[in-house]
Design a protein around this motif. Structure first.
Motif, PDB file in Angstrom:
ATOM      1  N   ILE A  98     -37.195 -46.221  23.419  1.00  0.00           N
ATOM      2  CA  ILE A  98     -36.968 -46.324  21.966  1.00  0.00           C
ATOM      3  C   ILE A  98     -35.886 -45.339  21.501  1.00  0.00           C
ATOM      4  O   ILE A  98     -35.701 -45.117  20.304  1.00  0.00           O
ATOM      5  N   GLY A  99     -35.218 -44.728  22.458  1.00  0.00           N
ATOM      6  CA  GLY A  99     -34.075 -43.885  22.119  1.00  0.00           C
ATOM      7  C   GLY A  99     -34.426 -42.541  21.506  1.00  0.00           C
ATOM      8  O   GLY A  99     -33.605 -41.945  20.803  1.00  0.00           O
ATOM      9  N   GLN A 100     -35.640 -42.067  21.758  1.00  0.00           N
ATOM     10  CA  GLN A 100     -36.019 -40.750  21.207  1.00  0.00           C
ATOM     11  C   GLN A 100     -35.923 -39.652  22.263  1.00  0.00           C
ATOM     12  O   GLN A 100     -35.949 -39.923  23.467  1.00  0.00           O
ATOM     13  N   ALA A 101     -35.867 -38.404  21.765  1.00  0.00           N
ATOM     14  CA  ALA A 101     -35.759 -37.241  22.653  1.00  0.00           C
ATOM     15  C   ALA A 101     -36.966 -37.163  23.584  1.00  0.00           C
ATOM     16  O   ALA A 101     -38.076 -37.534  23.205  1.00  0.00           O
ATOM     17  N   LEU A 102     -36.704 -36.681  24.817  1.00  0.00           N
ATOM     18  CA  LEU A 102     -37.805 -36.512  25.766  1.00  0.00           C
ATOM     19  C   LEU A 102     -38.478 -35.166  25.474  1.00  0.00           C
ATOM     20  O   LEU A 102     -37.850 -34.119  25.610  1.00  0.00           O
ATOM     21  N   PRO A 103     -39.731 -35.193  25.043  1.00  0.00           N
ATOM     22  CA  PRO A 103     -40.378 -33.955  24.600  1.00  0.00           C
ATOM     23  C   PRO A 103     -40.898 -33.116  25.764  1.00  0.00           C
ATOM     24  O   PRO A 103     -41.069 -33.625  26.872  1.00  0.00           O
ATOM     25  N   TYR A 104     -41.185 -31.861  25.504  1.00  0.00           N
ATOM     26  CA  TYR A 104     -41.883 -31.044  26.493  1.00  0.00           C
ATOM     27  C   TYR A 104     -43.378 -31.171  26.253  1.00  0.00           C
ATOM     28  O   TYR A 104     -43.817 -31.374  25.119  1.00  0.00           O
ATOM     29  N   PRO A 105     -44.160 -31.042  27.337  1.00  0.00           N
ATOM     30  CA  PRO A 105     -45.615 -31.066  27.133  1.00  0.00           C
ATOM     31  C   PRO A 105     -46.064 -29.836  26.343  1.00  0.00           C
ATOM     32  O   PRO A 105     -45.349 -28.824  26.302  1.00  0.00           O
TER      33      PRO A 105
END
Ligand code: CMC
Length: 428
Positions: A180-187
């Motif tokens: 969906i083109g969103q930033a890859l978050p950190y856990p």
């Protein structure tokens, strides 16, 4: 006295020992059959074949019983957490508080993936199926952790287990975020397993995101219900791949692919697609039940039937109740639930389904819950994979520790042409 079964072939009688499991199921041990008689057994789809002895999961398909290490599934679904259930499956006993805290600590502290892994996601087409992405990335862990590939080293296996359990939610959430083109978050290591995963899935860097505890609880239960199911297709795959002494990362990567198919873990996606088709065509469930009954029509009611359960699937009972609870609390009404309930009601009155002992399985209602939790349909099989991970690990580990360990290598009955000579291309 050892019970035996006799086989008479070409006038000679052979005796084979009958072995018995702790809960009474019996098998003829035909390990020496070929050596003694020259024969092999033939059982496509393994309808009557036991592939191993296992002390992990017991299920009785006639009575609708499912036990993890002896504990009924409904008790675990009600009282346990996913991490505790994972420990139980992998190590054989419920953990003490210290053991649980230690296991949890190790999982939490391995939840980040190597930064280079993020760039893999740029290489996949944006519309990739997340099962393909997850399997590929899980397989790639074998390149990052080359000091954890020795299948005869307990310490290496231990760290590989922690890493896999910890990283699969991150890997799975990234496959969605990228699509969906969103930033890859950190856990977020301050959160429990399911809450952290939901936050990675649905949070964004722009604003605070509070995970709904009802959603987190529902996810925990779904993961527990999927955590193991003895020698199904993906678990048999993890064992077969592992039987070549292949490392845990690669073996689990293969299991994810095996799970993907619509007859296995892909069924939860197929169920929603089927319910949506019924809804789009006016909601006439009778028409689809008739289609399913028609031997000339390849259509099957997805989420119905099971190789082993011939009475009811104990997991589907728990999930059906939970689907009601979750959907009642959901803001948006779920029209597919009405269709699912009606479909079940109509199908279960039909002789076809009664005679063939076809009942709703675990996948019939699970997709509705995932949908209510806002998961896109193609992520449903990934949720199954996350749940099944401790089972795959436990079964792979049991295989590696088995005194009877040997490579899996079935035989076949050859049905091709007789021996013939090669014909040069100009003469063909
Ligand atoms: N709809 C209509 N007919 C069915 C269905 C169904 N869902 N399932 C089985 N049948 C019929 C089948 O046509 C066959 O009829 P006949 O004896 O006249 O040829 C008979 O029932 C036995 O079916 P089978 O395919 O020989 O049974 P199996 O044990 O090989 O397959 C199954 C089990 C789960 C693959 C099958 O029931 C099926 O395809 N179900 C739909 C897919 C599904 O829901 N899969 C999820 C399984 S549970 C989660 C998991 O473990 O992954």
């Amino acid at each position: 006295m050892v019970e035996t079964a006799k086989l008479t072939y070409q006038g000679k009688t052979y005796e084979f020992p009958v072995i018995e499991g702790t809960l009474g199921e019996k098998a003829i041990d035909i390990g020496s059959l070929r050596k003694e008689t020259g024969l092999i057994t033939f059982d496509p789809g393994f309808m009557s074949t036991g592939s191993c002895k296992s002390s992990i999961t017991f299920l009785d398909g006639e009575k609708g019983i499912l036990l993890y290490r002896g504990i009924p599934i409904d008790q675990l679904a009600e009282k346990s957490s996913f991490i505790e259930t994972a420990y139980l499956l992998i190590y054989g006993e419920l953990p003490t508080s210290e053991q649980l805290a230690d296991f949890n600590y190790h999982i939490i502290h391995h939840s980040m993936v190597h930064e280079s892994i993020k760039s893999f996601y740029d290489g996949f087409p944006i519309n990739s199926h997340p099962m393909a992405v997850c399997s590929a990335v899980v397989g790639s862990l074998a390149t990052f952790y080359q000091d954890e590939l020795n299948v005869r080293d307990d310490r290496e296996i231990e760290i590989a287990i922690h890493r896999l359990m910890a990283k699969l939610p991150t890997i799975a959430a990234y496959s969605y975020k990228k699509s969906i083109g969103q930033a890859l978050p950190y856990p977020d290591n301050s959160l429990d397993y399911s809450t952290n995963f939901l936050k990675m899935m649905f949070g964004t860097p722009c604003e605070a995101y509070e995970v709904d505890p009802v959603a987190a609880k529902a996810l925990e239960v779904l993961l527990i219900l999927h955590a193991d199911h003895e020698q199904n297709c993906s678990t048999s795959s993890v064992r077969l791949v592992g039987s070549s002494m292949c490392n845990l990362f690669a073996s689990v990567s293969a299991a994810i692919y095996a799970l993907w198919g619509p007859l296995h873990g892909g069924a939860n996606q197929a169920v929603i697609e089927m319910l949506q088709t019924i809804a789009d065509n006016g909601g006439d469930v009778h028409k689809y039940v008739e289609k399913a009954k028609d031997p000339k029509d390849p259509f099957r009611l997805m989420g119905f039937g099971h190789r082993v359960y011939k009475n009811f699937d104990p997991r589907s009972k728990i999930i059906k109740t939970m689907a009601h609870d979750v959907l009642e609390k959901s803001v948006t009404k779920e029209p597919l639930l009405e269709i699912a309930l009606k479909l079940e009601e109509v199908a279960l009155k039909e002789d076809y389904f009664i005679d063939k002992k076809l009942y709703p399985n675990v996948d019939f209602y699970s997709g509705l819950i995932y949908k209510a939790l806002n998961f896109p349909v193609n992520m449903f099989p990934v949720m199954f994979a996350m749940g099944r991970l401790p089972g795959w690990i436990a079964q792979w580990k049991e295989l590696q520790e088995d005194d009877d360990f040997r490579i899996g290598r079935p035989r076949q009955i050859y049905t091709g042409t007789q021996t013939r000579d090669y014909i040069p291309i100009k003469n063909r």
